[in-house]
Design an enzyme around this catalytic site. Structure first.
Site, PDB file in Angstrom:
ATOM      1  CE  LYS A  11      43.603  12.023  44.227  1.00 56.13           C
ATOM      2  NZ  LYS A  11      44.632  12.762  43.847  1.00 56.13           N
ATOM      3  CE1 TYR A  51      44.520  11.292  38.597  1.00 59.25           C
ATOM      4  CE2 TYR A  51      44.608   9.071  39.570  1.00 59.25           C
ATOM      5  CZ  TYR A  51      44.473  10.387  39.600  1.00 59.25           C
ATOM      6  OH  TYR A  51      43.715  10.919  40.834  1.00 59.25           O
ATOM      7  CG  PHE A  59      53.219  12.890  38.818  1.00 58.47           C
ATOM      8  CD1 PHE A  59      52.024  12.563  38.882  1.00 58.47           C
ATOM      9  CD2 PHE A  59      53.502  14.117  38.439  1.00 58.47           C
ATOM     10  CE1 PHE A  59      50.920  13.120  38.049  1.00 58.47           C
ATOM     11  CE2 PHE A  59      52.655  14.705  37.642  1.00 58.47           C
ATOM     12  CZ  PHE A  59      51.511  14.451  37.545  1.00 58.47           C
ATOM     13  NE  ARG A  87      40.900  21.260  40.430  1.00 59.71           N
ATOM     14  CZ  ARG A  87      41.905  20.619  40.073  1.00 59.71           C
ATOM     15  NH1 ARG A  87      41.543  19.582  39.454  1.00 59.71           N
ATOM     16  NH2 ARG A  87      43.195  20.885  40.177  1.00 59.71           N
ATOM     17  CB  THR A  93      47.837  19.749  42.996  1.00 64.77           C
ATOM     18  OG1 THR A  93      47.008  20.071  41.867  1.00 64.77           O
ATOM     19  CG2 THR A  93      48.066  18.339  42.830  1.00 64.77           C
ATOM     20  NE  ARG A 104      43.455  17.776  45.807  1.00 63.92           N
ATOM     21  CZ  ARG A 104      43.609  17.940  44.763  1.00 63.92           C
ATOM     22  NH1 ARG A 104      43.792  19.125  44.202  1.00 63.92           N
ATOM     23  NH2 ARG A 104      43.761  16.830  43.937  1.00 63.92           N
ATOM     24  CG  ASN A 114      46.000  15.157  46.285  1.00 63.82           C
ATOM     25  OD1 ASN A 114      45.728  14.169  46.005  1.00 63.82           O
ATOM     26  ND2 ASN A 114      46.511  16.110  45.204  1.00 63.82           N
ATOM     27  CG  HIS A 117      40.167  13.053  40.803  1.00 61.61           C
ATOM     28  ND1 HIS A 117      41.134  13.599  40.071  1.00 61.61           N
ATOM     29  CD2 HIS A 117      39.009  13.382  39.816  1.00 61.61           C
ATOM     30  CE1 HIS A 117      40.704  13.871  38.583  1.00 61.61           C
ATOM     31  NE2 HIS A 117      39.526  13.614  38.697  1.00 61.61           N
ATOM     32  CD  GLU A 128      38.213  12.996  35.488  1.00 63.64           C
ATOM     33  OE1 GLU A 128      39.319  13.262  35.225  1.00 63.64           O
ATOM     34  OE2 GLU A 128      37.746  13.608  36.554  1.00 63.64           O
TER      35      GLU A 128
END
Ligand code: CDP
Ligand code: MG
Length: 139
Positions: A11, A51, A59, A87, A93, A104, A114, A117, A128
């Site tokens: 990100k 998203y 948010f 993950r 998150t 993260r 964060n 993704h 995606e």
């Protein structure tokens, strides 16, 4: 049945801070193979499309602003059990809840910024990946 691919973005905060090398090193050391990768920048509208599942969430607008605030790196990854294992590698998150040693925990600045993704299902990993890459090579 689990497929063997997932999708990630480094990100804007992490990419802008020059953390992509360190993050990719963690990803490769965890056994993921890079299938496709590119640096790109989302418009707010395109971030909104990515998203779209969150469009009713409070948010959403801020997330779309943030995700279009600078370049990102989009990456398709391959590994057995890729979605679940990735993950686990990135952590929760909210970095305050992320386990020690996760990407993260190490690199996120906030719940929004964060660092990375990670797809949440095999189906979304494919959707995606196709959002950024029209074709992936076979080696
Ligand atoms: O990315 P992840 O799947 O862990 O979380 P999500 O629930 O799918 O949310 C997508 C992204 O929205 C997160 O990674 C955060 O950047 C952001 N977010 C936020 O800013 N505030 C929240 N309360 C939840 C998510
Ligand atoms: Mg998600």
């Amino acid at each position: 049945m689990a497929t063997n691919r997932t999708f990630t973005m480094i990100k804007p905060d992490a990419f802008g801070d020059g953390k992509s090398g360190a993050i990719i090193k963690m990803i490769e050391e965890a056994g993921f193979k890079i299938i496709a990768a590119k640096v790109t920048k989302l418009t707010k509208e395109r971030a909104g499309q990515f998203y779209a599942v969150h469009k009713e969430r409070p948010f959403y607008s801020s997330l779309c602003e943030y995700m279009s605030s600078g370049p990102i790196m989009a990456i398709i990854l391959e590994k057995e059990n890729a979605v679940a294992d990735f993950r686990k590698l990135i952590g929760a998150t909210n970095p305050a809840d992320a386990a020690e040693g996760t990407i993260r925990k190490l690199y996120a600045k906030s719940m929004e910024a964060n660092a990375v993704h990670g797809s949440d299902s095999d189906e979304n990993a494919a959707i995606e990946g196709n959002f950024y890459f029209s074709k992936t090579e076979e080696f």
